[in-house]
Structure formats: structure tokens, C-alpha cells
Design a protein around this motif. Structure first.
Motif: not given
Length: 265
Positions: A180-199
Motif C-alpha cells: 500500500a505505502s511502498r515503504y520498506a517492510l524490510v530493505g537491505v543495502f549492501v556496499a563495498q566502499v573504500e572503508a570496507g563492506v557495509r550492510v
């Protein structure tokens, strides 16, 4: 609704001066959260200072190893920006799935970040990419900015000017949206950045957006969906409501994280 004084600012300096006039004032950007709140009488500021049309806050630029987005930039502009699509496609994709076309054409990044709704998408991107939130007074790292449900490190009358996102080596975002709202019931962002891995996880935390450090440690040595097998957050740290119980959200976090990693492989 109820009576209030409305001011339309043409610059940050004017907005700050208008805020200084009253102790009972709120900033208005896209208004996608504030206006419904006013209609429901959940807030009753005497003064609204509209910064949504300040041109100096509506931009997207590449700055060294960052993509910097002005606070009053609408979601639709962010989602379709060629530089962002090239540099951080995961962020462009995330923004393109916020709400519906109306919300994306009116809502702004600054408003979303400042509101820090526990189910909003932008906070997950900020936290996973290690973004810096720049205000008219200082720069704040995403790790220090988000402090709890609808709570941030912003002080009274502090205005977000822009958000700087480091360009990652790899990144992806997956969410399970409320239909209905399109808000995240659960959302996960994963990234490899200069400082390391972040989730980073949104939509599920009892205290708002948070990092999954156990997943980060697993992915450092094995950037694969298999590396996340069996890694679940404590249900005690998760929301449980009519949309989903805590154990269901814990399961979804693992599923969304695996799907996000699979996008990058």
C-alpha cells in the motif's frame, strides 16, 4: 488543518533568519511527511518555512570520489540523473522505487533524511555508503546522524544543505515493500566502499535504520550470497507489528541481503 504562518524562503540565509523569528517553526521541503502530519493534528507549528524551491539546494554534482545531492532535489530528478546512474546505479534504483510518481516528483532527499522514518529508503543508502550529511553548520557522518526512530543528530534550526555519497566499488539495494505505502517492510543495502563492506537495514529495526555487522564480517572474506547463510539479527532488536512479526522481518533481512549480493555478482 489550523492557522499558521507560511514563509517561502529564497535562500538558506533567509530561511535561517525566518527560523530565528519564532521558536515554534518547522522547515517544509517536499512536505510528503509534514503535510499529512499537520492534517492529522500530530504537529502544530505556528510557522512553516518552505525551502523546497531554493535553487541552490536543487542539484546533483560529481565531487572527486563523491556524488553530492542538494537537499531540495526531488526523488525523480535523483533517480534519472545520468551521473548518478553511472556512478552509483544502486542509489538511483533505490530512489526510483520510493513511493509513487507523485511522491517522487515532490519529495526531497533532505526531507527524507531529516525525518528518518524507520521504513524510509534513503537512510539505508546513507548508512551503507558511508554518506556525509552536510548542514548549514557542519558535516555529520551517516554513522553519527541517525540516532533513533524519527531522531537525528540535527539540532534546532539546523538545515541540511546536501548529502555526499562516496562512489562504491559494488552496491545493491533490495526491499520488500508494503504493497500500500511502498515503504520498506524490510530493505537491505549492501556496499563495498573504500572503508570496507557495509550492510544497512531499513524497515525492520526497533530503533530505526541499522548496520548488520555480522553480515559485513562474513562478506569481507566471501562476497557471495552463500556467505550470509544463517546470519539473522536478534528478534529483540526488530519491529513487530500488524505488517510483520519480528521473526518474519529477520527472515526477510537475510533474503533481501542475499538478493542484493546476487545483483552484484
Amino acid at each position: 488543518m489550523y492557522p499558521f504562518t507560511y514563509h517561502k524562503a529564497s535562500s538558506i540565509e533567509q530561511a535561517q533568519a525566518l527560523l530565528d523569528v519564532s521558536n515554534d517553526s518547522k522547515l517544509l521541503a517536499g512536505g510528503q511527511t509534514l503535510i499529512p502530519t499537520l492534517k492529522q493534528h500530530l504537529a502544530s507549528p505556528g510557522t512553516l518555512v518552505d525551502i523546497g524551491k531554493i535553487e541552490s539546494l536543487r542539484f546533483i554534482r560529481v565531487e572527486k570520489a563523491n556524488v553530492v545531492i542538494g537537499a531540495a532535489t526531488p526523488h525523480a530528478q535523483v533517480a534519472n540523473d545520468k551521473n548518478l546512474v553511472q556512478k552509483i546505479p544502486a542509489l538511483a534504483s533505490l530512489v526510483g522505487k520510493i513511493g509513487d510518481p507523485h511522491v517522487r516528483n515532490v519529495g526531497t532527499i533532505g526531507g527524507s533524511v531529516a525525518n528518518n522514518d524507520p521504513a524510509a529508503d534513503y537512510p539505508a543508502a546513507c548508512l551503507a555508503l558511508g554518506a556525509t550529511i552536510r548542514t548549514d553548520k557542519r558535516s555529520i557522518s551517516a554513522d553519527d546522524f541517525f540516532t533513533g526512530l524519527f531522531e537525528t543528530a540535527l539540532v534546532e534550526q539546523e538545515i541540511i544543505v546536501e548529502v555526499a555519497f562516496p562512489v562504491p566499488a559494488l552496491a545493491a539495494y533490495e526491499k520488500f515493500p508494503n504493497p500500500a505505502s511502498r515503504y520498506a517492510l524490510v530493505g537491505v543495502f549492501v556496499a563495498q566502499v573504500e572503508a570496507g563492506v557495509r550492510v544497512a537495514v531499513t524497515g525492520a529495526g526497533a530503533n530505526g535504520v541499522f548496520r548488520m555487522t555480522e553480515m559485513e564480517s562474513a562478506l569481507v572474506n566471501d562476497w557471495s550470497a552463500d556467505a550470509l547463510e544463517g546470519i539473522l539479527p536478534s528478534v529483540d532488536s526488530l519491529l513487530s507489528d500488524l505488517h510483520g512479526a519480528a521473526d518474519y522481518r529477520a527472515h526477510l533481512i537475510n533474503v533481501m541481503a542475499k538478493r542484493a549480493i546476487a545483483q552484484t555478482c
